[in-house]
Scaffold this motif. Structure first.
Motif, PDB file in Angstrom:
ATOM      1  N   LEU A 159      -6.431  12.023  11.377  1.00  0.00           N
ATOM      2  CA  LEU A 159      -5.175  11.344  11.667  1.00  0.00           C
ATOM      3  C   LEU A 159      -4.183  11.492  10.526  1.00  0.00           C
ATOM      4  N   ILE A 160      -4.669  11.376   9.274  1.00  0.00           N
ATOM      5  CA  ILE A 160      -3.762  11.407   8.124  1.00  0.00           C
ATOM      6  C   ILE A 160      -3.789  12.750   7.396  1.00  0.00           C
ATOM      7  N   GLY A 161      -4.540  13.703   7.937  1.00  0.00           N
ATOM      8  CA  GLY A 161      -4.527  15.055   7.390  1.00  0.00           C
ATOM      9  C   GLY A 161      -5.175  15.200   6.037  1.00  0.00           C
ATOM     10  N   THR A 162      -6.384  14.676   5.901  1.00  0.00           N
ATOM     11  CA  THR A 162      -7.092  14.789   4.633  1.00  0.00           C
ATOM     12  C   THR A 162      -8.588  14.906   4.892  1.00  0.00           C
TER      13      THR A 162
ATOM     14  N   VAL B 175     -12.667  13.647   4.764  1.00  0.00           N
ATOM     15  CA  VAL B 175     -13.343  12.388   5.030  1.00  0.00           C
ATOM     16  C   VAL B 175     -13.517  11.597   3.734  1.00  0.00           C
ATOM     17  N   ALA B 176     -13.888  12.280   2.669  1.00  0.00           N
ATOM     18  CA  ALA B 176     -14.084  11.606   1.392  1.00  0.00           C
ATOM     19  C   ALA B 176     -12.780  10.972   0.899  1.00  0.00           C
ATOM     20  N   ALA B 177     -11.683  11.712   1.031  1.00  0.00           N
ATOM     21  CA  ALA B 177     -10.390  11.187   0.584  1.00  0.00           C
ATOM     22  C   ALA B 177      -9.946  10.012   1.460  1.00  0.00           C
ATOM     23  N   ALA B 178     -10.219  10.095   2.770  1.00  0.00           N
ATOM     24  CA  ALA B 178      -9.863   9.008   3.674  1.00  0.00           C
ATOM     25  C   ALA B 178     -10.660   7.754   3.348  1.00  0.00           C
ATOM     26  N   ASN B 179     -11.933   7.913   3.064  1.00  0.00           N
ATOM     27  CA  ASN B 179     -12.768   6.763   2.703  1.00  0.00           C
ATOM     28  C   ASN B 179     -12.314   6.132   1.392  1.00  0.00           C
ATOM     29  N   SER B 180     -11.941   6.976   0.438  1.00  0.00           N
ATOM     30  CA  SER B 180     -11.454   6.465  -0.841  1.00  0.00           C
ATOM     31  C   SER B 180     -10.159   5.688  -0.645  1.00  0.00           C
ATOM     32  N   ALA B 181      -9.252   6.226   0.175  1.00  0.00           N
ATOM     33  CA  ALA B 181      -7.989   5.535   0.453  1.00  0.00           C
ATOM     34  C   ALA B 181      -8.241   4.198   1.130  1.00  0.00           C
ATOM     35  N   LEU B 182      -9.203   4.178   2.049  1.00  0.00           N
ATOM     36  CA  LEU B 182      -9.524   2.936   2.747  1.00  0.00           C
ATOM     37  C   LEU B 182     -10.060   1.883   1.785  1.00  0.00           C
ATOM     38  N   GLN B 183     -10.937   2.278   0.881  1.00  0.00           N
ATOM     39  CA  GLN B 183     -11.519   1.324  -0.064  1.00  0.00           C
ATOM     40  C   GLN B 183     -10.449   0.716  -0.961  1.00  0.00           C
ATOM     41  N   ARG B 184      -9.551   1.554  -1.468  1.00  0.00           N
ATOM     42  CA  ARG B 184      -8.476   1.045  -2.318  1.00  0.00           C
ATOM     43  C   ARG B 184      -7.549   0.116  -1.529  1.00  0.00           C
ATOM     44  N   ALA B 185      -7.293   0.493  -0.267  1.00  0.00           N
ATOM     45  CA  ALA B 185      -6.415  -0.327   0.567  1.00  0.00           C
ATOM     46  C   ALA B 185      -7.032  -1.696   0.841  1.00  0.00           C
ATOM     47  N   ARG B 186      -8.331  -1.723   1.119  1.00  0.00           N
ATOM     48  CA  ARG B 186      -8.998  -3.003   1.374  1.00  0.00           C
ATOM     49  C   ARG B 186      -8.905  -3.929   0.169  1.00  0.00           C
ATOM     50  N   GLU B 187      -9.110  -3.382  -1.017  1.00  0.00           N
ATOM     51  CA  GLU B 187      -9.046  -4.207  -2.226  1.00  0.00           C
ATOM     52  C   GLU B 187      -7.640  -4.759  -2.437  1.00  0.00           C
ATOM     53  N   THR B 188      -6.640  -3.934  -2.207  1.00  0.00           N
ATOM     54  CA  THR B 188      -5.262  -4.378  -2.382  1.00  0.00           C
ATOM     55  C   THR B 188      -4.898  -5.451  -1.362  1.00  0.00           C
ATOM     56  N   MET B 189      -5.294  -5.264  -0.113  1.00  0.00           N
ATOM     57  CA  MET B 189      -4.978  -6.244   0.923  1.00  0.00           C
ATOM     58  C   MET B 189      -5.624  -7.597   0.629  1.00  0.00           C
ATOM     59  N   ARG B 190      -6.838  -7.601   0.126  1.00  0.00           N
ATOM     60  CA  ARG B 190      -7.496  -8.871  -0.197  1.00  0.00           C
ATOM     61  C   ARG B 190      -6.742  -9.620  -1.296  1.00  0.00           C
TER      62      ARG B 190
ATOM     63  N   LEU C 117       0.827  -1.207   0.000  1.00  0.00           N
ATOM     64  CA  LEU C 117       0.000   0.000   0.000  1.00  0.00           C
ATOM     65  C   LEU C 117       0.862   1.258   0.000  1.00  0.00           C
ATOM     66  N   PRO C 118       0.438   2.311  -0.701  1.00  0.00           N
ATOM     67  CA  PRO C 118       1.077   3.605  -0.516  1.00  0.00           C
ATOM     68  C   PRO C 118       0.945   4.012   0.950  1.00  0.00           C
ATOM     69  N   PRO C 119       1.898   4.760   1.500  1.00  0.00           N
ATOM     70  CA  PRO C 119       1.891   5.049   2.933  1.00  0.00           C
ATOM     71  C   PRO C 119       0.587   5.628   3.473  1.00  0.00           C
ATOM     72  N   ARG C 120      -0.044   6.545   2.754  1.00  0.00           N
ATOM     73  CA  ARG C 120      -1.270   7.143   3.273  1.00  0.00           C
ATOM     74  C   ARG C 120      -2.411   6.132   3.281  1.00  0.00           C
ATOM     75  N   GLN C 121      -2.491   5.277   2.271  1.00  0.00           N
ATOM     76  CA  GLN C 121      -3.489   4.211   2.291  1.00  0.00           C
ATOM     77  C   GLN C 121      -3.225   3.257   3.454  1.00  0.00           C
ATOM     78  N   ARG C 122      -1.958   2.971   3.692  1.00  0.00           N
ATOM     79  CA  ARG C 122      -1.585   2.098   4.805  1.00  0.00           C
ATOM     80  C   ARG C 122      -2.065   2.675   6.132  1.00  0.00           C
ATOM     81  N   ALA C 123      -1.854   3.980   6.312  1.00  0.00           N
ATOM     82  CA  ALA C 123      -2.277   4.641   7.547  1.00  0.00           C
ATOM     83  C   ALA C 123      -3.792   4.628   7.686  1.00  0.00           C
ATOM     84  N   ALA C 124      -4.502   4.869   6.584  1.00  0.00           N
ATOM     85  CA  ALA C 124      -5.966   4.864   6.627  1.00  0.00           C
ATOM     86  C   ALA C 124      -6.493   3.477   6.945  1.00  0.00           C
TER      87      ALA C 124
END
Length: 342
Positions: A166-169, A171-186, A142-149
């Motif tokens: 927490l990551i300085g962005t 809410v919409a951007a944090a949610n988007s980062a989380l969704q991408r991170a979940r897909e990558t982790m799976r 994961l990119p670092p910010r996605q990792r943090a999210a």
């Protein structure tokens, strides 16, 4: 329980200093684990926590005196993001731990030292976290910010608003980062895991660790092969080598245990990342003691060893292990039976 509200205010200098002095030591270990998850390196987590405390002290006037844990988590996350950017390290696609050259283990004894009660915020973070090597390695894709999210939501159970702060962005951007991170982790977590919760080693894992130790101490390649899965994988971070399948692994075992081996082995059981592990000591010809040589971490599937990740002995001290052995340590099954020769 989450780390708390994320909006520091102001308080008196005396109260701030007192709160910091009282709270920094209490939260040190869980912050260390958080930094370790972000960076996948025990040593770098140490540096990150030191930098977190320096930044916290320098910016203590911005602390509101109430939400110390949340404030420290935000500082620690920013420290890790800065370190990750500076090192420019990321794994595009994860095929094995060999691609995560900076990966290092985390001693179970230190995880055990963190509060485990459900009413304790420190225990909440550790009880919910995922600490196995496969999870740590997958995070590095994961990119670092996605990792943090991802860690904020999935491990710390922060809200979307808290994660954004927490990551300085936004809410919409944090949610988007989380969704991408979940897909990558799976995509990158091993197929044997259907969840991301840490597990305590079970009876089968402990039995296989005993067999692993016994085979090494008797220099019995056949016994070591019998305990391994057909598709076993061995990696040795930071070395880029990856050995897959018994056809590739068997010659390594023959070399380590055969007549041309480098010496005799003695092993001690231990645990890292909530996984069974063995500390290996090698006594070379002409030497009088067994010297710390490597740390093997086992991943078990069913009744066989599916993966071995081999590290150097640098963390023996943190694990409470001696750097050398003058006697013959016994496997748990042979306790009280006296020493034996290979």
């Amino acid at each position: 329980m989450s780390p708390g509200a994320m909006s520091p205010g102001a308080t008196s200098p005396g109260a701030t200093s007192t709160a910091l002095d009282a709270g920094l030591d209490r939260h040190r270990r869980e912050l260390h684990v958080h930094c370790y998850r972000m960076l996948a390196s025990y040593e770098e987590a140490e540096d990150a926590v030191q930098e977190t405390y320096l930044r916290a002290w320098r910016s203590r006037d911005t602390f509101d005196g109430e939400h110390l844990r949340a404030w420290l988590y935000r500082i620690a996350t920013n420290v890790c993001l800065d370190l990750a950017r500076a090192r420019s390290r990321r794994v595009p696609e994860l095929h094995s731990f060999a691609e995560v050259g900076w990966l290092s283990p985390y001693p179970d004894t230190l995880l055990d030292g963190i509060a485990s009660g459900e009413d304790e915020p420190e225990g909440f973070a550790v009880a919910r976290e995922t600490i196995e090597l496969a999870f740590l390695a997958a995070l590095q894709v994961l990119p670092p910010r996605q990792r943090a999210a991802f860690l904020a939501r999935e491990v710390l159970s922060l809200s979307a608003a808290e994660t954004a702060q927490l990551i300085g962005t936004s809410v919409a951007a944090a949610n988007s980062a989380l969704q991408r991170a979940r897909e990558t982790m799976r995509r990158h977590l091993p197929s044997h895991r259907d969840d991301w919760a840490a597990r305590e080693p079970g009876t089968a894992e402990r039995a296989l660790l005993d067999r692993f130790i016994d085979a090494h101490q008797r220099c019995d390649a056949a016994a070591a092969i019998a305990a391994a899965a057909e598709d076993i994988r061995i990696t040795m971070p930071p070395q880029p080598m990856c050995f897959e399948g018994l056809a590739m692994v068997a010659p390594l075992l023959e070399r380590a245990f055969g007549p041309d081996r480098d010496g005799d082995w003695r092993l001690l059981p231990t645990g890292v990342n909530r996984m069974p592990a063995a500390a290996s000591y090698l006594r070379r010809p002409g030497d009088t003691v067994f010297r710390g040589f490597k740390l093997d971490v086992l991943r078990v599937e069913g009744d066989a060893i599916a993966e071995i990740t081999t590290f150097g002995p640098s963390l023996f001290g943190v694990l409470g292990l001696p750097v050398e052995l003058a006697e013959y340590p016994l496997s748990p099954r042979r306790a009280g039976r006296g020493p034996r020769t290979p």
